[in-house]
Design a protein around this motif. Structure first.
Motif, PDB file in Angstrom:
ATOM      1  N   VAL A 122      37.837  47.747  38.410  1.00  0.00           N
ATOM      2  CA  VAL A 122      38.082  46.416  37.850  1.00  0.00           C
ATOM      3  C   VAL A 122      38.042  46.491  36.327  1.00  0.00           C
ATOM      4  O   VAL A 122      38.335  45.503  35.662  1.00  0.00           O
ATOM      5  CB  VAL A 122      37.067  45.349  38.352  1.00  0.00           C
ATOM      6  N   CYS A 151      33.564  51.851  42.554  1.00  0.00           N
ATOM      7  CA  CYS A 151      34.442  51.067  41.681  1.00  0.00           C
ATOM      8  C   CYS A 151      34.074  51.308  40.222  1.00  0.00           C
ATOM      9  O   CYS A 151      32.902  51.221  39.846  1.00  0.00           O
ATOM     10  CB  CYS A 151      34.300  49.580  42.018  1.00  0.00           C
ATOM     11  N   HIS A 191      38.170  52.476  43.550  1.00  0.00           N
ATOM     12  CA  HIS A 191      38.708  51.240  42.987  1.00  0.00           C
ATOM     13  C   HIS A 191      38.316  51.095  41.512  1.00  0.00           C
ATOM     14  O   HIS A 191      37.468  51.820  41.007  1.00  0.00           O
ATOM     15  CB  HIS A 191      38.170  50.036  43.760  1.00  0.00           C
ATOM     16  N   ALA A 226      42.813  46.562  36.797  1.00  0.00           N
ATOM     17  CA  ALA A 226      42.060  46.518  38.063  1.00  0.00           C
ATOM     18  C   ALA A 226      42.964  47.035  39.174  1.00  0.00           C
ATOM     19  O   ALA A 226      44.169  46.786  39.155  1.00  0.00           O
ATOM     20  CB  ALA A 226      41.618  45.092  38.376  1.00  0.00           C
ATOM     21  N   TYR A 227      42.391  47.772  40.104  1.00  0.00           N
ATOM     22  CA  TYR A 227      43.189  48.195  41.256  1.00  0.00           C
ATOM     23  C   TYR A 227      42.339  48.440  42.487  1.00  0.00           C
ATOM     24  O   TYR A 227      41.166  48.770  42.404  1.00  0.00           O
ATOM     25  CB  TYR A 227      44.047  49.440  40.960  1.00  0.00           C
ATOM     26  N   ASP A 228      43.000  48.241  43.622  1.00  0.00           N
ATOM     27  CA  ASP A 228      42.456  48.606  44.927  1.00  0.00           C
ATOM     28  C   ASP A 228      42.967  50.025  45.185  1.00  0.00           C
ATOM     29  O   ASP A 228      44.164  50.233  45.375  1.00  0.00           O
ATOM     30  CB  ASP A 228      42.997  47.613  45.965  1.00  0.00           C
ATOM     31  N   TYR A 276      35.671  47.837  50.714  1.00  0.00           N
ATOM     32  CA  TYR A 276      35.055  47.991  49.405  1.00  0.00           C
ATOM     33  C   TYR A 276      33.571  48.320  49.465  1.00  0.00           C
ATOM     34  O   TYR A 276      32.871  48.191  48.459  1.00  0.00           O
ATOM     35  CB  TYR A 276      35.303  46.716  48.570  1.00  0.00           C
TER      36      TYR A 276
END
Lengths: 242, 242
Positions: free
Chosen positions: A57, A236, A55, A8-10, A126
């Motif tokens: 997840v 995402c 993003h 997971a990353y922002d 987001y």
């Protein structure tokens, strides 16, 4: 041993997933951390190359390692060393020939909108703020036309080769107003395809394009028929299925 | 004309609400924007002074202005000029003597936890990650002891004067695992009271303090009996009631 990791990353502070010279990328951060934790030089394989600012997840990576300890220890060590905007959610042993990209059956992305008169600072990283009232029923109807095997050349270019046919398994608006989500699952995606589709669906939602024109744009296979590409921060990568 | 504005902000990059020399504050950002939009020198009154890193979706401010246009225009102008991490959600005319702090009946704060083995990068800015499994039933039972009029000296110091008695109207855990929320409403709060209470409740949730000891710590009125103060980024001022 080949190891499979759900990551997971922002994406806010990264120039996308794939390693580049002179720009921070998620791949570089993961490989640097893996080298530090395992004391090996590791190159990772990934399911998808997300763009700058996108993003995840449910990104999936794989690599080979001589790690001799428990894989729970590897997960804890990775999360202790990785920057706060990247995490290893699951760490498991995989088949020696497991390839996260070639073995993937499908990928699911979610685009999130905040549809309200006034922007909301705590949602800004987001989701995309859209002040105009959206016709969600029209966007839903247009989205249904995406499902199935189609030539999606209107909505993007192939990351390699020339083939622009993809199989969309799901394309659906949901969420609880003022938060709207667009989920799309396909066997694979063209470059910027989800953001181009969302940008075009937003034209439909704002009454700037009707559903028939959306379908005509899609079947025309002409890039110039798409609406403006939606910005990356609402997108995402949710899940990769095998 | 006195104007009342409901303000939301992401507190991450601010040294709290209240204006300071040489540090970015929410008050300074609001006053700078108001000066730019109204061409007047405006000093704002606020319902509460949130600490460094604390967020808000329901802060209330008031100020006097000679603004002659529609208040919807003022809201749009403010949101166009304010930085992305601050927004004016509602802008309304108030009584000439309206004071957001003195007239407030109660304030409600929410503290958000992400209670899961692995941290989640997309949740990290607005919730506290707790890897340990929490006994939510015990935390709920301890929280109930807070409701009513009590001397809360264990959990903080008064922002001014010596009085440490406050009236808690609601103290309740909720949310959907892995996201837990603690809502607390009181007539007013001591300095860092919510974060001190949450930090102490987390001791209960992790079995380091039982409910009886929590109640004894509260009634002892001794600051050293509180648990560690929880970090600011999980806290948000939700609503001020009048």
């Amino acid at each position: 041993m080949r190891v499979r990791v759900v990551v997971a990353y922002d994406g806010t502070d990264y120039s996308g997933f794939q390693r580049q010279t002179n720009a921070p990328t998620v791949q570089a951060a993961l490989e640097t951390t893996l080298a530090q934790v395992t004391q090996e030089e590791i190159t990772i394989l990934a399911a998808g190359r997300t763009d700058t600012g996108v993003h995840a997840v449910g990104q999936v990576i794989a690599f080979d390692t001589a790690w001799r300890h428990d894989l729970g220890d590897l997960r804890r060590a990775l999360n202790a060393v990785l920057p706060a905007d990247i995490a290893a959610l699951e760490v498991e042993e995989a088949a020696p020939d497991f390839h996260p990209r070639y073995d993937a059956h499908s990928r699911r992305y979610r685009y999130t909108l905040h549809n309200a008169t006034v922007r909301q600072p705590l949602k800004r990283r987001y989701s995309l703020h859209i002040a105009a009232l959206l016709d969600v029923a029209a966007m839903q109807q247009a989205a249904q036309a995406l499902v199935g095997e189609h030539d999606f050349a209107t909505f993007g270019q192939p990351p390699q080769g020339l083939a622009t046919v993809r199989r969309v398994l799901l394309a659906e608006w949901g969420g609880e107003p003022p938060h709207l989500t667009f989920d799309i699952e396909a066997n694979a995606f063209l470059y910027r395809m989800v953001r181009s589709i969302v940008g075009t669906l937003l034209q439909v939602g704002q009454g700037k394009m009707d559903v028939a024109k959306f379908v005509a744009a899609m079947t025309a296979c002409e890039r110039r028929r798409a609406g403006p590409t939606a910005p990356p921060h609402g997108l995402c990568l949710m899940e990769v299925k095998y």
